[in-house]
Design a protein around this motif. Structure first.
Motif, PDB file in Angstrom:
ATOM      1  N   ASP A  69       0.822  -1.203   0.000  1.00  0.00           N
ATOM      2  CA  ASP A  69       0.000   0.000   0.000  1.00  0.00           C
ATOM      3  C   ASP A  69       0.861   1.260   0.000  1.00  0.00           C
ATOM      4  N   LYS A  70       1.872   1.296   0.855  1.00  0.00           N
ATOM      5  CA  LYS A  70       2.743   2.480   0.941  1.00  0.00           C
ATOM      6  C   LYS A  70       3.561   2.655  -0.339  1.00  0.00           C
ATOM      7  N   LEU A  71       4.069   1.548  -0.888  1.00  0.00           N
ATOM      8  CA  LEU A  71       4.860   1.629  -2.117  1.00  0.00           C
ATOM      9  C   LEU A  71       3.987   2.018  -3.303  1.00  0.00           C
ATOM     10  N   PHE A  72       2.770   1.505  -3.357  1.00  0.00           N
ATOM     11  CA  PHE A  72       1.851   1.872  -4.430  1.00  0.00           C
ATOM     12  C   PHE A  72       1.507   3.356  -4.362  1.00  0.00           C
ATOM     13  N   ALA A  73       1.388   3.900  -3.158  1.00  0.00           N
ATOM     14  CA  ALA A  73       1.097   5.328  -3.008  1.00  0.00           C
ATOM     15  C   ALA A  73       2.227   6.182  -3.565  1.00  0.00           C
ATOM     16  N   VAL A  74       3.454   5.680  -3.498  1.00  0.00           N
ATOM     17  CA  VAL A  74       4.615   6.424  -4.003  1.00  0.00           C
ATOM     18  C   VAL A  74       4.787   6.235  -5.507  1.00  0.00           C
ATOM     19  N   THR A  75       4.658   4.982  -5.980  1.00  0.00           N
ATOM     20  CA  THR A  75       5.005   4.679  -7.373  1.00  0.00           C
ATOM     21  C   THR A  75       3.826   4.673  -8.326  1.00  0.00           C
TER      22      THR A  75
END
Length: 150
Positions: free
Chosen positions: A129-135
């Motif tokens: 979830d956190k990585l998807f929010a960034v990338t």
């Protein structure tokens, strides 16, 4: 309409040369890649340098190795680092990663989903979830279409 309808040059292309039977794997495989050092990662984690440990394991990921044992050991090391970071430290760790390392991290997150352990799925979902929010969705598309597996 096309001016030159009698052109037959396209018929001279040998399409059989592109078949799967004659496909050759890229010759850039690095057989000497050993992945991240487990002792180095343990010392970073013991000192509380979790962000540095994440950078280290992603930098030394054996992406071009064909040795499955090396890839399995590296995946376990990366998952150990991911499980050691707390939820409030994740965003800070992701800010220091470039696009290639973010994609490598997404590969390891999906690899962790393949073989879940006790309590790892919830933590991996938080990472995803956190990585998807960034990338964004671009990282997922790049990971799913990339031939280099972790």
């Amino acid at each position: 309409m096309s001016k030159n309808t009698r052109n037959t040059a396209f018929r001279k292309v040998d399409v059989d040369q592109y078949g799967e039977e004659v496909y050759e794997e890229d010759q850039t495989a690095d057989e000497g890649a050993t992945g991240p050092s487990d002792a180095e990662v343990q010392s970073m984690l013991a000192k509380g340098r979790n962000g540095d440990a994440l950078q280290y394991v992603l930098t030394n990921a054996p992406l071009t190795s064909k040795n499955q044992g090396v890839k399995d050991k590296a995946a376990q090391t990366v998952l150990k680092v991911l499980m050691s970071l707390k939820a409030n430290e994740i965003e800070g760790s992701l800010k220091g990663l470039d696009q290639a390392k973010q994609d490598t991290l997404m590969k390891y997150i999906y690899r962790g989903f393949e073989n879940p352990s006790e309590g790892s799925s919830a933590q991996l979902l938080v990472w995803h979830d956190k990585l998807f929010a960034v990338t964004g969705v671009g990282s997922i598309v790049r990971v799913l279409t990339d031939r280099k597996r972790v």
